[in-house]
Write a protein that holds these residues in place. Sequence first.
Motif, PDB file in Angstrom:
ATOM      1  N   GLU A 161      -4.460  -6.646 -42.959  1.00 55.68           N
ATOM      2  CA  GLU A 161      -3.294  -7.530 -43.002  1.00 55.68           C
ATOM      3  C   GLU A 161      -2.091  -6.863 -42.322  1.00 55.68           C
ATOM      4  OE1 GLU A 161      -1.460  -8.369 -46.752  1.00 55.68           O
ATOM      5  OE2 GLU A 161      -1.075 -10.455 -46.215  1.00 55.68           O
ATOM      6  N   ARG A 162      -1.945  -5.551 -42.539  1.00 55.27           N
ATOM      7  CA  ARG A 162      -0.848  -4.833 -41.865  1.00 55.27           C
ATOM      8  C   ARG A 162      -1.003  -4.926 -40.347  1.00 55.27           C
ATOM      9  NH1 ARG A 162      -1.380  -0.876 -45.558  1.00 55.27           N
ATOM     10  NH2 ARG A 162      -2.336   0.624 -44.141  1.00 55.27           N
ATOM     11  N   VAL A 163      -2.253  -4.801 -39.859  1.00 57.70           N
ATOM     12  CA  VAL A 163      -2.506  -4.942 -38.413  1.00 57.70           C
ATOM     13  C   VAL A 163      -2.014  -6.315 -37.944  1.00 57.70           C
ATOM     14  CG1 VAL A 163      -4.292  -5.120 -36.631  1.00 57.70           C
ATOM     15  CG2 VAL A 163      -4.468  -3.329 -38.380  1.00 57.70           C
ATOM     16  N   ALA A 164      -2.420  -7.358 -38.673  1.00 59.11           N
ATOM     17  CA  ALA A 164      -2.054  -8.723 -38.260  1.00 59.11           C
ATOM     18  C   ALA A 164      -0.538  -8.918 -38.307  1.00 59.11           C
ATOM     19  CB  ALA A 164      -2.760  -9.748 -39.148  1.00 59.11           C
ATOM     20  N   ASN A 165       0.116  -8.354 -39.318  1.00 61.50           N
ATOM     21  CA  ASN A 165       1.576  -8.488 -39.400  1.00 61.50           C
ATOM     22  C   ASN A 165       2.259  -7.795 -38.224  1.00 61.50           C
ATOM     23  OD1 ASN A 165       1.295  -9.972 -41.715  1.00 61.50           O
ATOM     24  ND2 ASN A 165       1.783  -8.276 -43.114  1.00 61.50           N
ATOM     25  N   LEU A 166       1.702  -6.659 -37.801  1.00 62.34           N
ATOM     26  CA  LEU A 166       2.266  -5.962 -36.636  1.00 62.34           C
ATOM     27  C   LEU A 166       2.058  -6.781 -35.368  1.00 62.34           C
ATOM     28  CD1 LEU A 166       1.129  -2.395 -37.604  1.00 62.34           C
ATOM     29  CD2 LEU A 166       3.491  -3.055 -37.121  1.00 62.34           C
ATOM     30  N   VAL A 167       0.892  -7.404 -35.259  1.00 64.86           N
ATOM     31  CA  VAL A 167       0.636  -8.251 -34.093  1.00 64.86           C
ATOM     32  C   VAL A 167       1.641  -9.405 -34.073  1.00 64.86           C
ATOM     33  CG1 VAL A 167      -1.009  -9.897 -33.086  1.00 64.86           C
ATOM     34  CG2 VAL A 167      -1.797  -7.638 -33.845  1.00 64.86           C
ATOM     35  N   GLU A 168       1.901  -9.974 -35.246  1.00 68.67           N
ATOM     36  CA  GLU A 168       2.877 -11.061 -35.324  1.00 68.67           C
ATOM     37  C   GLU A 168       4.263 -10.577 -34.871  1.00 68.67           C
ATOM     38  OE1 GLU A 168       3.580 -12.562 -39.237  1.00 68.67           O
ATOM     39  OE2 GLU A 168       4.335 -14.488 -38.491  1.00 68.67           O
ATOM     40  N   THR A 169       4.638  -9.390 -35.326  1.00 67.60           N
ATOM     41  CA  THR A 169       5.919  -8.795 -34.939  1.00 67.60           C
ATOM     42  C   THR A 169       6.019  -8.648 -33.424  1.00 67.60           C
ATOM     43  OG1 THR A 169       6.137  -7.580 -36.999  1.00 67.60           O
ATOM     44  CG2 THR A 169       7.262  -6.656 -35.106  1.00 67.60           C
ATOM     45  N   ILE A 170       4.941  -8.116 -32.819  1.00 69.95           N
ATOM     46  CA  ILE A 170       4.934  -7.924 -31.366  1.00 69.95           C
ATOM     47  C   ILE A 170       5.058  -9.273 -30.656  1.00 69.95           C
ATOM     48  CG2 ILE A 170       3.457  -7.240 -29.432  1.00 69.95           C
ATOM     49  CD1 ILE A 170       2.359  -4.992 -31.268  1.00 69.95           C
ATOM     50  N   ALA A 171       4.285 -10.250 -31.147  1.00 65.69           N
ATOM     51  CA  ALA A 171       4.307 -11.569 -30.507  1.00 65.69           C
ATOM     52  C   ALA A 171       5.708 -12.192 -30.588  1.00 65.69           C
ATOM     53  CB  ALA A 171       3.272 -12.478 -31.164  1.00 65.69           C
ATOM     54  N   LEU A 172       6.380 -12.011 -31.730  1.00 63.64           N
ATOM     55  CA  LEU A 172       7.723 -12.560 -31.884  1.00 63.64           C
ATOM     56  C   LEU A 172       8.715 -11.881 -30.939  1.00 63.64           C
ATOM     57  CD1 LEU A 172       8.046 -12.838 -35.757  1.00 63.64           C
ATOM     58  CD2 LEU A 172       8.407 -14.697 -34.123  1.00 63.64           C
ATOM     59  N   LYS A 173       8.616 -10.565 -30.855  1.00 64.65           N
ATOM     60  CA  LYS A 173       9.549  -9.826 -29.990  1.00 64.65           C
ATOM     61  C   LYS A 173       9.391 -10.211 -28.533  1.00 64.65           C
ATOM     62  CE  LYS A 173       9.944  -5.482 -32.548  1.00 64.65           C
ATOM     63  NZ  LYS A 173       9.586  -4.062 -32.501  1.00 64.65           N
ATOM     64  N   GLU A 174       8.146 -10.442 -28.135  1.00 57.32           N
ATOM     65  CA  GLU A 174       7.870 -10.663 -26.719  1.00 57.32           C
ATOM     66  C   GLU A 174       8.034 -12.122 -26.308  1.00 57.32           C
ATOM     67  OE1 GLU A 174       6.912  -8.051 -24.604  1.00 57.32           O
ATOM     68  OE2 GLU A 174       7.449  -6.843 -26.356  1.00 57.32           O
ATOM     69  N   SER A 175       8.052 -13.011 -27.305  1.00 56.55           N
ATOM     70  CA  SER A 175       8.025 -14.438 -26.940  1.00 56.55           C
ATOM     71  C   SER A 175       9.390 -14.930 -26.457  1.00 56.55           C
ATOM     72  CB  SER A 175       7.558 -15.264 -28.128  1.00 56.55           C
ATOM     73  OG  SER A 175       8.512 -15.189 -29.152  1.00 56.55           O
ATOM     74  N   ARG A 181      -1.881 -10.848 -22.876  1.00 57.86           N
ATOM     75  CA  ARG A 181      -1.153 -12.044 -22.428  1.00 57.86           C
ATOM     76  C   ARG A 181      -0.584 -12.845 -23.594  1.00 57.86           C
ATOM     77  NH1 ARG A 181      -3.751 -13.880 -16.805  1.00 57.86           N
ATOM     78  NH2 ARG A 181      -4.599 -11.861 -16.228  1.00 57.86           N
ATOM     79  N   LEU A 182      -0.575 -12.210 -24.755  1.00 60.31           N
ATOM     80  CA  LEU A 182      -0.029 -12.840 -25.965  1.00 60.31           C
ATOM     81  C   LEU A 182      -0.636 -14.221 -26.224  1.00 60.31           C
ATOM     82  CD1 LEU A 182       3.690 -11.869 -25.335  1.00 60.31           C
ATOM     83  CD2 LEU A 182       2.151 -10.727 -26.925  1.00 60.31           C
ATOM     84  N   GLU A 183      -1.952 -14.282 -26.118  1.00 62.69           N
ATOM     85  CA  GLU A 183      -2.640 -15.565 -26.259  1.00 62.69           C
ATOM     86  C   GLU A 183      -3.260 -15.743 -27.641  1.00 62.69           C
ATOM     87  OE1 GLU A 183      -4.155 -16.076 -21.626  1.00 62.69           O
ATOM     88  OE2 GLU A 183      -5.419 -15.137 -23.143  1.00 62.69           O
ATOM     89  N   GLN A 184      -3.105 -16.885 -28.200  1.00 62.52           N
ATOM     90  CA  GLN A 184      -3.759 -17.295 -29.463  1.00 62.52           C
ATOM     91  C   GLN A 184      -3.638 -16.236 -30.553  1.00 62.52           C
ATOM     92  OE1 GLN A 184      -7.372 -18.046 -27.138  1.00 62.52           O
ATOM     93  NE2 GLN A 184      -7.643 -19.831 -28.462  1.00 62.52           N
ATOM     94  N   LEU A 185      -2.475 -15.671 -30.679  1.00 60.85           N
ATOM     95  CA  LEU A 185      -2.307 -14.643 -31.706  1.00 60.85           C
ATOM     96  C   LEU A 185      -1.917 -15.246 -33.050  1.00 60.85           C
ATOM     97  CD1 LEU A 185      -0.655 -11.887 -29.517  1.00 60.85           C
ATOM     98  CD2 LEU A 185      -3.025 -11.998 -30.306  1.00 60.85           C
ATOM     99  N   THR A 186      -1.214 -16.378 -33.016  1.00 62.35           N
ATOM    100  CA  THR A 186      -0.802 -17.009 -34.272  1.00 62.35           C
ATOM    101  C   THR A 186      -2.019 -17.392 -35.115  1.00 62.35           C
ATOM    102  OG1 THR A 186       1.065 -17.899 -33.057  1.00 62.35           O
ATOM    103  CG2 THR A 186       0.700 -18.796 -35.265  1.00 62.35           C
ATOM    104  N   GLU A 187      -3.013 -18.005 -34.458  1.00 68.23           N
ATOM    105  CA  GLU A 187      -4.228 -18.407 -35.168  1.00 68.23           C
ATOM    106  C   GLU A 187      -4.859 -17.193 -35.858  1.00 68.23           C
ATOM    107  OE1 GLU A 187      -3.224 -19.017 -32.198  1.00 68.23           O
ATOM    108  OE2 GLU A 187      -4.204 -20.729 -31.223  1.00 68.23           O
TER     109      GLU A 187
END
Lengths: 206, 206, 206
Positions: A192-206, A135-141
């Motif tokens: 860190e690469r995992v987190a950067n990918l999560v950020e990428t996904i969150a940006l694309k989906e938001s 649900r793309l929740e609290q990923l930025t933190e």
Amino acid sequence: MRLRLTPRDSTYFDLLAQLARHTVTGASLLAELLGASRPEREGLVKRLTEVEHLADDVAHSIMKRLNQTFVTPFDRDDIYALASALDDCMDAMDEAGHLIVLYRIDELPMAVSEQVQVLQRCAELTADAMPRLRRLEQLTEYCVEINRLENQGDTLHRSLLGDLFDRTTDPITLIKLKEVVDVLEEAADAYERVANLVETIALKES
Amino acid sequence: MRLRLTPRDSTYFDLLAQLARHTVTGASLLAELLGASRPEREGLVKRLTEVEHLADDVAHSIMKRLNQTFVTPFDRDDIYALASALDDCMDAMDEAGHLIVLYRIDELPMAVSEQVQVLQRCAELTADAMPRLRRLEQLTEYCVEINRLENQGDTLHRSLLGDLFDRTTDPITLIKLKEVVDVLEEAADAYERVANLVETIALKES
Amino acid sequence: MRLRLTPRDSTYFDLLAQLARHTVTGASLLAELLGASRPEREGLVKRLTEVEHLADDVAHSIMKRLNQTFVTPFDRDDIYALASALDDCMDAMDEAGHLIVLYRIDELPMAVSEQVQVLQRCAELTADAMPRLRRLEQLTEYCVEINRLENQGDTLHRSLLGDLFDRTTDPITLIKLKEVVDVLEEAADAYERVANLVETIALKES
């Protein structure tokens, strides 16, 4: 926030969470190994390799599913990259455990335990974050915190290298310790690469 | 099994097979180099570099064709990754040959020859498999066998490292031998990447 | 030659050019650092890290923009890969500077300055080429020249390694110098990756 996934798609989140949880187990086995005696280490490194194989199997299931299904919750390439990066975390920690046993390293500098504590924290945060991808929740933190931890790991790594070269007079011991310390830094980079990918996904989906 | 390719597309299979055959030549030059005297090695490493340049040219033709054509037999990215991974196999073997000459290594541990034998077997199996991509024939057997070989290579690599650290008293010799042994392990990893990509392609197309 | 980009898209070219210019600054700080006294180096490495952070910010802006816009001047993946490769150039140069300070290396072989000169030339050519991506002008010349420089860097690197092993009797000093020299070679490889990506883009668009 859209609720966009069908029940079937959710397998990816379950598998990614499962893979991340294997890295949590891997990181705690590695922490245990640091404090263990040499004979105990043999057993711990075997368990580490078992976990590494389990993680491999999960990563392989993700790849197989990706190649056989048309509908994926996110960009196929992002799921692929996420599974690969989580696998890299596991591989680097497994490698570190093996090297410590193979090189018969008796004493590791204290700061190596701190490096592994950073990895344990990264592993736990990542395992907690994977189900929130749904649900793309609290990923930025999560991303911010992993980046902070990776910077901390980087500083630790550099000061460890400095100390190693200052204090180690035997070059062969230095080569061994340096490789362990470098491989642990690679594990932190992989988180860190995992987190950067999560950020990428969150940006694309938001 | 579909027969889905037009004659024109088949160029990719020919080029990939050609690239893989260059790595077969590379692996046997490397095997020859291990058993050769120091003056002979100079000549062999030159031939190795020539083969590496030929492989580069083929990889470059694949990339160029990929960027200029619309229809590719498989996913464009998979062909790209396959050519890159084959190129990595070649580069690592070329690097190993150069290091042996550059570091004037006289005696290599016996197990290094076994590492190179594993690479020769990987190279041959890969060169045999590339033409079978066309009709997706017998690719599973190939992938399983490469994975088995890579595991064998991994075990060899670890036991070699253990022996090196046990037996080498001169740290500079240790640094040299370790780098050669590590680069050969990278070559085996690259062949495994090739096989994993083939598996991916086979899954997508099946 | 088509003029195909809307004004809005041009932000990517500006950002890539900006990122490349940060690597020019990085390369000259590194050149300055080589000739500096130990106390001056501390200050220079701090400035190098500041530039590395600036580069990171630009790379991050590119990624963010890529994930939030639908229309990109080129293939999204190519822009992503280009930004990552430029970031790798910067990271490797920053790492080299840090290692020189961390390892308290007093004397570096002359050929290390030549390695850094090659990097400075690569950086300048790359910064000049980025704005020409917009109209795909004179990119072949740039790619050919970078490949030539990378080959020159490769030859330099190998002869440097040979010399290091010939002349360095202290193994710990050897480990330190080898790591610096290897990281500088990684920076040259990263510039070659940038040029290869530019060639790919030019081929696709032509």
